[in-house]
Design a protein around this motif. Structure first.
Motif, PDB file in Angstrom:
ATOM      1  N   ASN A 166       0.799  -1.230   0.000  1.00  0.00           N
ATOM      2  CA  ASN A 166       0.000   0.000   0.000  1.00  0.00           C
ATOM      3  C   ASN A 166       0.833   1.283   0.000  1.00  0.00           C
ATOM      4  N   TYR A 167       2.026   1.249  -0.593  1.00  0.00           N
ATOM      5  CA  TYR A 167       2.826   2.468  -0.695  1.00  0.00           C
ATOM      6  C   TYR A 167       2.103   3.512  -1.537  1.00  0.00           C
ATOM      7  N   PHE A 168       1.309   3.032  -2.490  1.00  0.00           N
ATOM      8  CA  PHE A 168       0.614   3.921  -3.418  1.00  0.00           C
ATOM      9  C   PHE A 168      -0.202   4.972  -2.667  1.00  0.00           C
ATOM     10  N   LYS A 169      -0.833   4.541  -1.577  1.00  0.00           N
ATOM     11  CA  LYS A 169      -1.727   5.427  -0.826  1.00  0.00           C
ATOM     12  C   LYS A 169      -0.972   6.551  -0.127  1.00  0.00           C
ATOM     13  N   LYS A 170       0.307   6.341   0.134  1.00  0.00           N
ATOM     14  CA  LYS A 170       1.084   7.316   0.898  1.00  0.00           C
ATOM     15  C   LYS A 170       1.237   8.643   0.169  1.00  0.00           C
ATOM     16  N   THR A 208      -6.793   0.816  -2.832  1.00  0.00           N
ATOM     17  CA  THR A 208      -6.135   1.843  -2.026  1.00  0.00           C
ATOM     18  C   THR A 208      -7.070   3.018  -1.732  1.00  0.00           C
ATOM     19  N   LYS A 209      -8.318   2.924  -2.215  1.00  0.00           N
ATOM     20  CA  LYS A 209      -9.354   3.934  -1.954  1.00  0.00           C
ATOM     21  C   LYS A 209      -8.966   5.322  -2.476  1.00  0.00           C
ATOM     22  N   LEU A 210      -8.488   5.335  -3.722  1.00  0.00           N
ATOM     23  CA  LEU A 210      -8.132   6.596  -4.357  1.00  0.00           C
ATOM     24  C   LEU A 210      -9.313   7.552  -4.403  1.00  0.00           C
ATOM     25  N   LEU A 211     -10.479   7.074  -4.842  1.00  0.00           N
ATOM     26  CA  LEU A 211     -11.652   7.955  -4.952  1.00  0.00           C
ATOM     27  C   LEU A 211     -12.082   8.482  -3.586  1.00  0.00           C
ATOM     28  N   ASP A 212     -11.993   7.640  -2.558  1.00  0.00           N
ATOM     29  CA  ASP A 212     -12.333   8.097  -1.202  1.00  0.00           C
ATOM     30  C   ASP A 212     -11.480   9.300  -0.823  1.00  0.00           C
TER      31      ASP A 212
END
Length: 403
Positions: A166-170, A208-212
């Motif tokens: 989940n590095y993407f979310k950082k 990763t819940k980008l839209l959230d």
């Protein structure tokens, strides 16, 4: 030019396997000499010594640039506004540290050295470079972008860990940075050649819940400054860029839920937030109309994979969006009346994404014109006489009387 003895990069541990403070300091001074060289290039002479233990950590520190001058309170996660101000602060751009960072990137992305750094633990490597998003980091994010793109292109283990952990979310909080903005779009357009399954990539992004994150930022209050506008522009760009990417529908499967939640609260947010929401809706309508046209123009032909997403837009995502609009038609109509009757408000131009770019209200503005168009399009979207009457019944009398 000063001659540098690269053999000094190798420092001997003591009998306990530890490195003395003096040895480490001397090593650091030598690395700084290398990084301060003009027109720096990695040569064959340097490579053996840059592979020595401790050199990678030292080099990466010149890119990440953790500042001891920035105080981070222990309870910063309970102070969202303070955290926002730290994220959006202007990072240090002093010339010498920037040059050192640039040269360190050249070393870290050298083919022979990169493979060596990756051989032990890709997770350790990612942990180090993602310190760029510590609140007290002065990392030049363009240099970070060079590192991460090179890493993702050249190492399968890094790619797997990048999403798995989940590095993407950082990086979502940093889309105001052009470097991060571009990096996210590059990833989602699959400009790298390493992804075999786009659908799998987009599913991972969705997890990763980008839209959230983007809709939370979109509706962030005025005290968060540019956060709402940045999220709006990124969402518009994302919708437009993704319209021709097969499999990207996986990112948008819950788009209707986010629009629905935002529309139930329309009129209760600030002017900037409402304008940014309308901008995203305007873009979504535009994208759907364009993709529906693609489908119409290709009816009767063998529509290949490149048209997969337009079909999804027109047959799956768009109808769900219309359902949300139909359910919120009364809210939208009332909101339109309120904006039309308030002669003292100023409305932001949808096509002028510049902070503070507002216009005095004069009859119909772009903002209200498109809001009106959404209402009319929603009414015309009915597929039965029964639904048409239901939609017309939900229109408040004051909206009818305005005509």
């Amino acid at each position: 030019m000063e001659k540098i003895d690269y053999t000094e990069l190798y420092i001997q541990p003591d009998e306990n396997g530890e490195f003395s403070t003096e040895a480490i300091e001397n090593n650091k001074k030598l690395i700084e000499k290398v990084l301060d060289l003009e027109n720096f290039e990695v040569t064959d002479e340097m490579i053996p010594y840059f592979k020595e233990p401790g050199v990678f950590e030292s080099l990466i520190s010149y890119v990440i640039r953790i500042s001891n001058e920035i105080n981070i309170p222990d309870d910063i996660d309970n102070k969202p506004l303070d955290k926002y101000n730290l994220i959006y602060r202007e990072r240090d751009h002093e010339l010498q540290p920037t040059i050192r960072s640039y040269n360190a990137c050249n070393i870290l992305t050298h083919m022979n050295l990169f493979d060596n750094y990756m051989s032990d633990d890709p997770e350790l490597y990612l942990n180090e470079i993602f310190k760029a998003f510590e609140l007290n980091s002065d990392c030049n994010l363009y240099h970070w972008k060079v590192l991460i793109e090179y890493s993702l292109e050249n190492n399968a283990d890094v790619r797997n860990k990048f999403f798995e952990l989940n590095y993407f979310k950082k990086i979502y909080d940093y889309i105001h940075s052009p470097a991060i903005y571009d990096f996210l779009i590059i990833i989602m357009k699959c400009n790298f050649t390493y992804f075999e399954e786009r659908a799998e990539l987009f599913s991972k992004i969705s997890e990763t819940k980008l839209l959230d994150s983007l809709f939370e930022s979109l509706l962030a209050s005025d005290e968060y400054g540019e956060r709402s506008e940045v999220a709006s522009l990124f969402l518009c760009n994302l919708l437009d860029e993704m319209k021709t990417i097969s499999g990207a529908e996986n990112i948008f499967v819950k788009l209707d839920d986010h629009f629905g939640s935002a529309l139930t609260k329309i009129g209760n947010n600030g002017l900037q937030q409402e304008t940014n929401l309308i901008r995203v809706m305007k873009t979504f309508f535009k994208v759907c109309n364009e993709t529906q046209q693609v489908v119409s123009n290709n009816m009767g032909f063998n529509i290949g994979q490149s048209y997969n997403l337009p079909i999804i837009y027109s047959t799956y995502i768009y109808p769900k969006f219309l359902d949300v609009l139909q359910s919120n038609l009364e809210n939208l109509s009332n909101y339109f009346c309120e904006t039309f009757n308030d002669k003292n408000k100023k409305y932001i131009s949808l096509n002028t994404p510049i902070k503070g770019a507002i216009r005095d209200i004069k009859s119909f503005t772009e903002f209200r014109l498109f809001l009106f168009d959404i209402i009319i399009s929603t009414i015309n979207s009915n597929d039965s006489e029964e639904l048409l009457f239901k939609l017309l019944d939900s229109i408040p009398n004051r909206f009818r009387s305005m005509s």
